[in-house]
Design an enzyme around this catalytic site. Structure first.
Site, mmCIF file in Angstrom:
data_model
loop_
_atom_site.group_PDB
_atom_site.id
_atom_site.type_symbol
_atom_site.label_atom_id
_atom_site.label_comp_id
_atom_site.label_asym_id
_atom_site.label_seq_id
_atom_site.Cartn_x
_atom_site.Cartn_y
_atom_site.Cartn_z
ATOM 1 N N HIS A 172 -50.374 -7.447 -42.305
ATOM 2 C CA HIS A 172 -51.639 -7.052 -41.677
ATOM 3 C C HIS A 172 -52.643 -6.761 -42.799
ATOM 4 C CE1 HIS A 172 -54.392 -4.277 -39.542
ATOM 5 N NE2 HIS A 172 -53.939 -4.796 -38.420
ATOM 6 N N ASP A 219 -44.783 -1.032 -44.178
ATOM 7 C CA ASP A 219 -45.831 -0.783 -43.190
ATOM 8 C C ASP A 219 -45.142 -0.675 -41.836
ATOM 9 O OD1 ASP A 219 -47.750 -0.992 -41.251
ATOM 10 O OD2 ASP A 219 -48.750 -2.746 -42.101
ATOM 11 N N GLN A 224 -45.989 -1.132 -36.633
ATOM 12 C CA GLN A 224 -45.280 -1.689 -35.486
ATOM 13 C C GLN A 224 -43.799 -1.274 -35.509
ATOM 14 O OE1 GLN A 224 -46.929 -3.407 -33.156
ATOM 15 N NE2 GLN A 224 -48.849 -3.728 -34.267
ATOM 16 N N LYS A 249 -50.494 3.486 -31.694
ATOM 17 C CA LYS A 249 -49.618 2.399 -31.231
ATOM 18 C C LYS A 249 -48.322 2.959 -30.663
ATOM 19 C CE LYS A 249 -51.262 -0.686 -34.875
ATOM 20 N NZ LYS A 249 -52.212 -1.662 -34.349
ATOM 21 N N CYS A 284 -56.031 -9.526 -37.563
ATOM 22 C CA CYS A 284 -56.068 -8.917 -38.892
ATOM 23 C C CYS A 284 -54.932 -9.451 -39.759
ATOM 24 C CB CYS A 284 -55.987 -7.394 -38.812
ATOM 25 S SG CYS A 284 -57.386 -6.677 -37.977
HETATM 26 C C1 LIG Z 1 -48.621 -4.234 -38.881
HETATM 27 C C2 LIG Z 1 -49.798 -3.321 -38.880
HETATM 28 N N1 LIG Z 1 -50.103 -2.630 -39.984
HETATM 29 C C3 LIG Z 1 -51.139 -1.770 -40.048
HETATM 30 C C4 LIG Z 1 -51.939 -1.558 -38.957
HETATM 31 C C5 LIG Z 1 -53.086 -0.611 -39.106
HETATM 32 O O1 LIG Z 1 -52.956 0.543 -38.319
HETATM 33 P P1 LIG Z 1 -54.283 1.374 -37.975
HETATM 34 O O2 LIG Z 1 -55.289 0.381 -37.467
HETATM 35 O O3 LIG Z 1 -53.878 2.327 -36.930
HETATM 36 O O4 LIG Z 1 -54.750 2.030 -39.214
HETATM 37 C C6 LIG Z 1 -51.667 -2.261 -37.782
HETATM 38 C C7 LIG Z 1 -52.500 -2.109 -36.568
HETATM 39 O O5 LIG Z 1 -53.679 -2.327 -36.528
HETATM 40 C C8 LIG Z 1 -50.575 -3.149 -37.736
HETATM 41 O O6 LIG Z 1 -50.278 -3.830 -36.629
#
Ligand SMILES: Cc1ncc(COP(=O)(O)O)c(C=O)c1O
Ligand SMILES: Cc1ncc(COP(=O)(O)O)c(C=O)c1O
Lengths: 414, 151, 414, 151
Positions: C131, C208, C211, C234, C372
């Site tokens: 991401h 990370d 998910q 999430k 993203c």
């Molecule tokens: C795999 C992954 N990493 C990081 C994020 C970033 O999380 P956040 O947008 O809550 O900061 C997301 C979701 O947007 C994600 O799906």
């Protein structure tokens, strides 16, 4: 006594109390007297309801989604931005960046605006009454980039001498970082004049508005300030959100702060290009539900006669200030003309923590400590103070409770 | 008048806080440590002289703080001087339980009685750290001389 | 059909739906089918209630206060930290840092851990399915510190070859930054093995978990991972909060990120010293109310049979995967064995946005776009995909609605 | 079948999107601009040939995108070719109002009718940016050749 009774141009603090569920609480069998508003204000049900209703009916992540809820949530989030824009009198909505709080807003300026512009020896001007949030980010630039912190002293009454600020600004000054209102002294700084003096020397000004946005009617265009920060939880809004106002010309030229979703234009394996402000500075999922809460808090304030609220808070301050004169063992710190409704004091022979403990048992919540303003404590030669900070829902009767509790504390502790 | 408050700020405590025993520096200290309570910014410095037989021959402390922390430091120094390190550690363990309202274990009845003046703190969870600052600092001084702090 | 019916060891998704107020909503007269959980999950009333109740009865700023509400709020905030600690299986509570979200958690590691350790030419290993949150912070280190990004490709089915990861780790590698679960493909990476390989070469691993924390039962000690991030929204929790797990030994040696209140030991005009972790990394007023919401979300999940939830989500995925086979114009992207309940696909002759618009009119919320994850889009040679991501409250009947809507979209759009 | 959907994806639109007019490059362009819709990552490049008399002599566009953005670009190029810059600007202004469901002003009735096929977009606020991308890019191309994007 209902929330609907606020129709007159005046303002009825007792009526508004019904809007704040927590105010009907008892502490050790005593009615809660919440005088810790400077640390964080309580939230009206209008704010709690708005957040809950939004979560229960319109919630989704914002931007980039095509579906209905995504559209709704995005609309609400962007409407919140416009609410903040109007609240601060900003010219453009893209001049408002949502942050996690007041502290992050200042750090954003330090990391994205100032850090790349600092050469060793460059100076940052700040006052001795700054909150740590408006000190430590600049210390980072001292530690990491060789910046020099130039401290402007205040007068004994806590007021700021504009000439002292002016004198501190030199050809090496890269930023003046100054609070709008001191969270310890209540001092309101002459922001428009500071900006005028700084601009005359080509230096931008950041104002820490964590307290200023609560007690003053802010107009960033009239002030001509370059950056202005606020934090929602002191503004009767939720935790987890704040905002940075930055002039377009500054924001456009700033590099990003956090990296992640929403703040990019394009990402490849080799390069990344960034979105325009404000998106550039809002990496990741933003505080969406909190943005709705912040807007609801501002709407709530706008629904009151803010001048009357200000007058009411000032009345509480004056009343309390007069009230503590009876205690010859109590020294008020900060008596600047026109100051906001924050009363800090030192008590002879009683440590602030002991005092606060006794007051707490009487239901009176005050803050004791250095209030995240250690250089100011040093300036006045104290380790800590006791601070009563008044909000719109406080009353003279509550001040009376505190005054009695103070007398009682004296009996117990000395 | 609030009984729990009276219990907390009883005369012995106020007396200790206003006239702390063993207040000052030890020039010939064998162990020292600094303690810091980030809650209120209170600080304490402990000076110990442990003799060859492992006995705490002398003690002193410096620092500023609230009545609870000052009284606690004063009481502690008063009680620990002359004891062996092992005895001191037992007492410290008992105290740390006591102020949290927990079972203090099998302390000497006299010690128990003297410590009991601090027991009122257990009704004030926000102030427990004030009461334990000096004790944690003492522990650090005995162990390594590193900076202690109440978390 | 009540919330109380979750007493069996199995798990009744239909019953849990009653806990989520928004799920009873209609979109253009059609029942909402919310398949955008990968972007953000909806929140059960248990979470909304917890936040509201806390705000209405126990709210105050945390730490440094002596009064009753300050104590209550601090206790709740720190209890939330322990809830996260247990949820992730961390050894110590001070290994949990609250952040504003998953993105900030990764940025914290980039700014505070990695930036000071990067020499030009040092390498960061990451996969092409990251991401942007786990890409852009490393691009910053490329732009600003001369780091080199080493990209690990994935297999055509979306799975990750551990040998490819291993091969990418060299003597110059300073960090492996890898997702636990891909937000586009659903791929679950072999995290424990990656950590073992990286550690064998003395390289730490950041996972990370935005998910991963939702779909897997995480045990950071068993994984032996150095950093693990999560984001509350999430996880059926609020916006505005996330968490970073970091091993004590790493956190202790890291410089602060944001500067402000709560993260200092002492501030003078000339120097500043910092608090120990986790406070060192939590400058300013934290997301207090949100921490209560996050803990309530975790409690909610813990109150369910999580293995059964996982099996249910997997059933939905399998059912949907089978269902879309009927469409010869639809290509699923990501079929790794054991993948999580995320289904991305490309549709011949129909752009994802048009498709999502038609689905939306049928009440079906899916995401269309690059999610993203632009490098991943490039890897598969697509500009965007449509993604249905299933949550615990989704049902097979909802999948049927989506399948019908897909067929309808084909009729309208082609 | 959903009428608003049918209205959005009517045959004219789908036809334009599948068989876009003026798709391609102009080697002898006098003005070009790139547009980008951050919502979906769609991109468009506009090529214009404005002659000495201020007339749009030729037009072409390249890019990938959804049916709405492709159809909108195709329709626009079809309608603008041969017009003066001033005429083009009037039409563009009208269109930008129309797709938001606002009053499009006094457009030529024929133009109005042709644009009307895009009017269905106004019922889909999330898609308005898709419809306006090409038009904003055209504006940039006419003005300065800088990169446009729909916000
Ligand atoms: C795999 C992954 N990493 C990081 C994020 C970033 O999380 P956040 O947008 O809550 O900061 C997301 C979701 O947007 C994600 O799906
Ligand atoms: C003057 C001042 N500046 C900055 C801050 C920091 O705001 P926050 O803690 O919400 O980040 C505060 C409050 O703590 C404050 O009073």
């Amino acid at each position: 006594m209902t929330a609907q009774s606020k129709i007159s141009t005046a303002f009825d603090p007792v009526a508004t109390r019904a809007d704040f569920p927590i105010l009907s609480k008892s502490i050790y069998g005593k009615p809660l007297v919440y005088f810790d508003n400077g640390a964080s204000a309580q939230k009206p049900r209008q704010v709690l309801d708005a957040m809950r209703d939004f979560s229960a009916t319109e919630y989704s992540n914002v931007h980039r989604g095509v579906h209905y809820l995504s559209g709704k949530a995005t609309d609400r989030y962007e409407a919140s931005r416009r609410t903040v824009q109007k609240f601060l009198g900003a010219a453009h909505e893209d001049e408002i960046v949502f942050t996690k709080g007041g502290t992050e807003a200042i750090n954003l300026v330090a990391y994205s605006y100032l850090a790349p512009r600092i050469q060793p020896g460059d100076e940052i001007v700040l006052s001795v009454m700054e909150h740590h949030s408006n000190i430590v980010p600049w210390h980072f630039l001292r530690e990491r980039n060789g910046a020099v912190l130039k401290w402007v002293d205040i007068r004994e009454d806590g007021s700021l001498d504009i000439e002292a600020v002016d004198a501190a600004i030199t050809a090496k000054t890269k930023l003046v970082a100054i609070t709008h209102i001191s969270n310890v002294l209540g001092t309101v700084t002459p922001l428009a004049e500071i900006v005028a003096r700084a601009h005359a020397k080509g230096v931008p000004v950041l104002a820490d508005g964590a307290q200023g946005a609560v007690h003053e009617l802010v107009d960033v265009q009239a002030l001509d300030v370059d950056f202005y920060t606020l934090t929602a939880h002191k503004l009767y809004g939720p935790t987890g959100i704040g905002a940075l106002y930055g002039k377009r010309k500054h924001l456009k030229g700033m590099r990003p702060f956090n990296g992640g979703g929403e703040m990019i234009r394009e990402v490849t394996r080799d390069v990344v290009t960034y979105a325009d402000p404000p998106a550039r500075f809002e990496a990741g999922t933003p505080p969406i539900i909190e943005s709705v809460g912040l807007a609801a808090a501002i709407d709530y304030l706008n629904g009151l006669d803010r001048a009357a609220v200000r007058a009411h808070e000032h009345d509480l301050l004056t009343y309390a200030r007069e009230g503590v004169r009876q205690f010859n063992w109590l020294r008020v710190i900060g008596d600047a003309p026109g100051k906001a409704s924050i009363l800090s004091f030192e008590t002879e022979g009683m440590h602030a923590h002991d005092l606060a403990t006794v007051l707490d048992r009487e239901g009176v919540a005050v803050r004791a400590g250095h209030h995240c303003a250690q250089p100011l404590m040093e300036r006045f030669g104290v380790a800590s103070t006791t601070r009563a900070s008044f909000g719109l829902y406080n009353t003279r009767a509550e001040v009376d409770v505190m005054l009695e509790a103070l007398a009682k504390a004296r009996k117990i502790l000395v | 008048m609030d009984d729990t408050l009276r219990e907390l700020y009883q005369d012995v405590i106020l007396d200790h806080s206003k006239h702390p025993r063993h207040f000052g520096k030890l020039v010939d200290a064998t162990n020292t440590a600094q303690g810091h309570n980030p809650l209120c910014g209170d600080r304490v410095t402990m000076y110990l002289k442990v003799d060859a037989s492992g006995r705490i021959a002398d003690i002193a402390f410096e620092g500023k703080g609230c009545a609870i922390s000052q009284a606690s430091a004063s009481l502690m120094t008063d009680m620990l001087v002359g004891r062996t390190v092992a005895e001191a550690e037992k007492l410290m363990g008992g105290f740390l339980h006591l102020v949290k309202g927990e079972d203090a274990g099998d302390l000497d009845p006299d010690d128990r009685e003297r410590l009991d003046v601090m027991a009122g703190v257990s009704a004030f969870p926000m102030r427990v750290k004030c009461a334990t600052l000096a004790w944690h600092t003492m522990k650090s001084a005995l162990e390594s001389g590193e900076t202690a702090k109440t978390e």
